[in-house]
Design a protein around this motif. Sequence first.
Motif, PDB file in Angstrom:
ATOM      1  N   ILE A 122       0.837  -1.210   0.000  1.00 53.23           N
ATOM      2  CA  ILE A 122       0.000   0.000   0.000  1.00 53.23           C
ATOM      3  C   ILE A 122       0.872   1.261   0.000  1.00 53.23           C
ATOM      4  CG2 ILE A 122      -1.990  -1.115   1.061  1.00 53.23           C
ATOM      5  CD1 ILE A 122      -1.158   0.105   3.737  1.00 53.23           C
ATOM      6  N   ASP A 123       2.127   1.096  -0.449  1.00 55.87           N
ATOM      7  CA  ASP A 123       3.072   2.210  -0.634  1.00 55.87           C
ATOM      8  C   ASP A 123       3.501   2.885   0.665  1.00 55.87           C
ATOM      9  OD1 ASP A 123       3.321   1.921  -3.393  1.00 55.87           O
ATOM     10  OD2 ASP A 123       1.568   3.191  -3.795  1.00 55.87           O
ATOM     11  N   GLN A 124       3.384   2.195   1.788  1.00 53.20           N
ATOM     12  CA  GLN A 124       4.022   2.687   3.004  1.00 53.20           C
ATOM     13  C   GLN A 124       5.523   2.450   2.883  1.00 53.20           C
ATOM     14  OE1 GLN A 124       1.864   0.498   6.096  1.00 53.20           O
ATOM     15  NE2 GLN A 124       0.971   2.426   6.781  1.00 53.20           N
ATOM     16  N   ASP A 125       6.289   3.430   3.323  1.00 50.36           N
ATOM     17  CA  ASP A 125       7.733   3.438   3.098  1.00 50.36           C
ATOM     18  C   ASP A 125       8.440   3.584   4.445  1.00 50.36           C
ATOM     19  OD1 ASP A 125      10.164   3.560   1.886  1.00 50.36           O
ATOM     20  OD2 ASP A 125       9.690   5.246   0.570  1.00 50.36           O
ATOM     21  N   PHE A 126       9.313   2.621   4.789  1.00 49.72           N
ATOM     22  CA  PHE A 126       9.984   2.681   6.084  1.00 49.72           C
ATOM     23  C   PHE A 126      11.294   1.909   6.025  1.00 49.72           C
ATOM     24  CE2 PHE A 126       6.906  -0.740   5.992  1.00 49.72           C
ATOM     25  CZ  PHE A 126       7.603  -1.842   6.444  1.00 49.72           C
ATOM     26  N   TYR A 127      12.146   2.160   7.031  1.00 56.54           N
ATOM     27  CA  TYR A 127      13.418   1.444   7.150  1.00 56.54           C
ATOM     28  C   TYR A 127      13.287   0.285   8.139  1.00 56.54           C
ATOM     29  CZ  TYR A 127      15.883   5.390   4.918  1.00 56.54           C
ATOM     30  OH  TYR A 127      16.322   6.342   4.047  1.00 56.54           O
ATOM     31  N   VAL A 128      14.226  -0.652   8.024  1.00 53.42           N
ATOM     32  CA  VAL A 128      14.428  -1.687   9.044  1.00 53.42           C
ATOM     33  C   VAL A 128      15.873  -1.566   9.498  1.00 53.42           C
ATOM     34  CG1 VAL A 128      14.398  -4.152   9.574  1.00 53.42           C
ATOM     35  CG2 VAL A 128      12.738  -3.204   7.938  1.00 53.42           C
ATOM     36  N   ASP A 129      16.089  -1.442  10.823  1.00 51.95           N
ATOM     37  CA  ASP A 129      17.453  -1.236  11.317  1.00 51.95           C
ATOM     38  C   ASP A 129      18.177  -2.562  11.526  1.00 51.95           C
ATOM     39  OD1 ASP A 129      16.642  -2.324  13.731  1.00 51.95           O
ATOM     40  OD2 ASP A 129      17.033  -0.543  14.918  1.00 51.95           O
ATOM     41  N   GLN A 130      19.416  -2.482  12.033  1.00 49.74           N
ATOM     42  CA  GLN A 130      20.262  -3.678  12.157  1.00 49.74           C
ATOM     43  C   GLN A 130      19.741  -4.672  13.182  1.00 49.74           C
ATOM     44  OE1 GLN A 130      20.829  -0.796  13.588  1.00 49.74           O
ATOM     45  NE2 GLN A 130      22.472  -0.832  15.115  1.00 49.74           N
ATOM     46  N   HIS A 131      18.777  -4.262  14.007  1.00 48.35           N
ATOM     47  CA  HIS A 131      18.197  -5.161  15.001  1.00 48.35           C
ATOM     48  C   HIS A 131      16.843  -5.715  14.545  1.00 48.35           C
ATOM     49  CE1 HIS A 131      21.377  -3.910  17.655  1.00 48.35           C
ATOM     50  NE2 HIS A 131      20.966  -2.654  17.627  1.00 48.35           N
ATOM     51  N   GLY A 132      16.441  -5.397  13.316  1.00 51.95           N
ATOM     52  CA  GLY A 132      15.167  -5.879  12.815  1.00 51.95           C
ATOM     53  C   GLY A 132      13.980  -5.074  13.294  1.00 51.95           C
ATOM     54  N   LEU A 133      14.194  -3.802  13.595  1.00 52.19           N
ATOM     55  CA  LEU A 133      13.114  -2.923  14.043  1.00 52.19           C
ATOM     56  C   LEU A 133      12.739  -1.938  12.935  1.00 52.19           C
ATOM     57  CD1 LEU A 133      14.329  -2.097  17.668  1.00 52.19           C
ATOM     58  CD2 LEU A 133      12.551  -3.717  16.999  1.00 52.19           C
ATOM     59  N   LYS A 134      11.443  -1.700  12.787  1.00 54.83           N
ATOM     60  CA  LYS A 134      10.966  -0.743  11.796  1.00 54.83           C
ATOM     61  C   LYS A 134      11.125   0.682  12.329  1.00 54.83           C
ATOM     62  CE  LYS A 134       6.996  -2.844  11.743  1.00 54.83           C
ATOM     63  NZ  LYS A 134       5.616  -3.268  11.477  1.00 54.83           N
ATOM     64  N   ILE A 135      11.628   1.571  11.488  1.00 57.08           N
ATOM     65  CA  ILE A 135      11.764   2.981  11.850  1.00 57.08           C
ATOM     66  C   ILE A 135      11.312   3.827  10.664  1.00 57.08           C
ATOM     67  CG2 ILE A 135      13.624   2.601  13.508  1.00 57.08           C
ATOM     68  CD1 ILE A 135      15.617   3.495  11.407  1.00 57.08           C
ATOM     69  N   GLY A 150       7.141  -4.761  -3.734  1.00 60.09           N
ATOM     70  CA  GLY A 150       6.347  -5.855  -4.280  1.00 60.09           C
ATOM     71  C   GLY A 150       5.196  -6.232  -3.373  1.00 60.09           C
ATOM     72  N   TYR A 151       4.907  -7.523  -3.303  1.00 63.08           N
ATOM     73  CA  TYR A 151       3.758  -8.026  -2.536  1.00 63.08           C
ATOM     74  C   TYR A 151       4.146  -8.213  -1.073  1.00 63.08           C
ATOM     75  CZ  TYR A 151       1.648  -8.883  -7.103  1.00 63.08           C
ATOM     76  OH  TYR A 151       1.119  -8.729  -8.371  1.00 63.08           O
ATOM     77  N   ILE A 152       4.368  -7.081  -0.400  1.00 62.41           N
ATOM     78  CA  ILE A 152       4.800  -7.085   1.010  1.00 62.41           C
ATOM     79  C   ILE A 152       3.646  -6.577   1.863  1.00 62.41           C
ATOM     80  CG2 ILE A 152       6.480  -6.214   2.664  1.00 62.41           C
ATOM     81  CD1 ILE A 152       8.380  -5.737   0.288  1.00 62.41           C
ATOM     82  N   ASP A 153       3.157  -7.403   2.761  1.00 58.54           N
ATOM     83  CA  ASP A 153       1.993  -7.034   3.569  1.00 58.54           C
ATOM     84  C   ASP A 153       2.353  -6.541   4.970  1.00 58.54           C
ATOM     85  OD1 ASP A 153       2.874  -9.468   4.433  1.00 58.54           O
ATOM     86  OD2 ASP A 153       0.982 -10.536   4.146  1.00 58.54           O
ATOM     87  N   GLU A 154       3.633  -6.281   5.222  1.00 56.16           N
ATOM     88  CA  GLU A 154       4.059  -5.728   6.514  1.00 56.16           C
ATOM     89  C   GLU A 154       3.627  -4.268   6.603  1.00 56.16           C
ATOM     90  OE1 GLU A 154       5.831  -5.704  10.287  1.00 56.16           O
ATOM     91  OE2 GLU A 154       5.706  -7.422   8.942  1.00 56.16           O
ATOM     92  N   LEU A 155       2.795  -3.940   7.601  1.00 60.78           N
ATOM     93  CA  LEU A 155       2.290  -2.576   7.763  1.00 60.78           C
ATOM     94  C   LEU A 155       3.195  -1.783   8.697  1.00 60.78           C
ATOM     95  CD1 LEU A 155      -1.546  -3.298   8.068  1.00 60.78           C
ATOM     96  CD2 LEU A 155      -0.230  -2.703   6.022  1.00 60.78           C
ATOM     97  N   PHE A 156       3.066  -0.460   8.628  1.00 60.81           N
ATOM     98  CA  PHE A 156       3.897   0.423   9.453  1.00 60.81           C
ATOM     99  C   PHE A 156       3.017   1.461  10.130  1.00 60.81           C
ATOM    100  CE2 PHE A 156       6.965   4.115   9.688  1.00 60.81           C
ATOM    101  CZ  PHE A 156       7.676   3.600  10.754  1.00 60.81           C
ATOM    102  N   ALA A 157       3.162   1.571  11.450  1.00 63.74           N
ATOM    103  CA  ALA A 157       2.344   2.494  12.244  1.00 63.74           C
ATOM    104  C   ALA A 157       3.085   3.786  12.569  1.00 63.74           C
ATOM    105  CB  ALA A 157       1.890   1.823  13.528  1.00 63.74           C
ATOM    106  N   ASN A 158       4.147   4.090  11.821  1.00 65.10           N
ATOM    107  CA  ASN A 158       4.937   5.314  11.985  1.00 65.10           C
ATOM    108  C   ASN A 158       5.570   5.418  13.370  1.00 65.10           C
ATOM    109  OD1 ASN A 158       5.975   7.615  10.698  1.00 65.10           O
ATOM    110  ND2 ASN A 158       4.503   8.934  11.748  1.00 65.10           N
TER     111      ASN A 158
END
Length: 281
Positions: A122-135, A150-158
């Motif tokens: 759904i075009d949410q854009d975020f990083y994943v750090d070296q510990h596997g955390l979304k930022i 691509g077909y990535i269903d991982e959502l991000f709550a900012n």
Amino acid sequence: MFKKPLLRYILIGLAVTICLGGLIVLMSFIEVKKSEVLCTDVKVYIPGSQYFIDKQEVDRILLINNKPLIGRKMEEINIHELENKLKANPFIEFAKVYTDMDGIINVEISQRQPILRIINHIDQDFYVDQHGLKIPLSVNFTARVLVANGYIDELFANRVDTLHTAIAQQLFKTADYIRRDSLWAAQIAQIYINKDHEIELIPRAGNNRILLGDADSLDRKFHNLLVFYKKALPKVGWDTYKIINIKYANQVVGVRNDKLKQDSLKSKSAVSDSTKSDTSK
């Protein structure tokens, strides 16, 4: 015969009392002096070359009632509260704040280090750090890391958060493996998740895609790919194959651009006239 030991104990007790009294007076003097000390400077230390957060942003976070720390009485400044304010920033992994007797506040910051950038379905854009955390992304700095879409269903709550889906965890494992190997870090430009939720790698050289499948047996899969690069591609050319399939444990399957003909390199035998090789070596 008991006078001398008794006198010695009395003198020792008196000396201890005097020392304690002096220490109390000294501490009182220090407290009085501290109450008069004003903050004269804020020194910020941010090691590393990636600056998601700079000194100006740190100074903004450290404002108290929208006013800077410099000029305030040191006794009015809550160091632990300042540390907590810094740690609440999603780009800061660790923060330490301490003072000295000259009215200087020292701030040491360790930033989060991104290794992957994800653009979900759904075009949410975020990083994943070296510990596997979304930022979240930063307005100050863009990290040069692998991008996965691509077909990535991982959502991000900012906000800073763990990875919740299996495909996102596999993406992290794959990106972490690639970044630790200088050869593949230079060779792989992007990661794509196809409609079957399989991992595809897009190399910098050539027009093919590498079908990784999942993040299991990465050592073996990349070893097979390296053998394929060394023994097969020099014979047929880098653009011969549309897809290089390395998702199987003991073979590499090359899907040709022309009529989707498949060439396979197996560990025990190979079925190809020009790409015969042994991936078990």
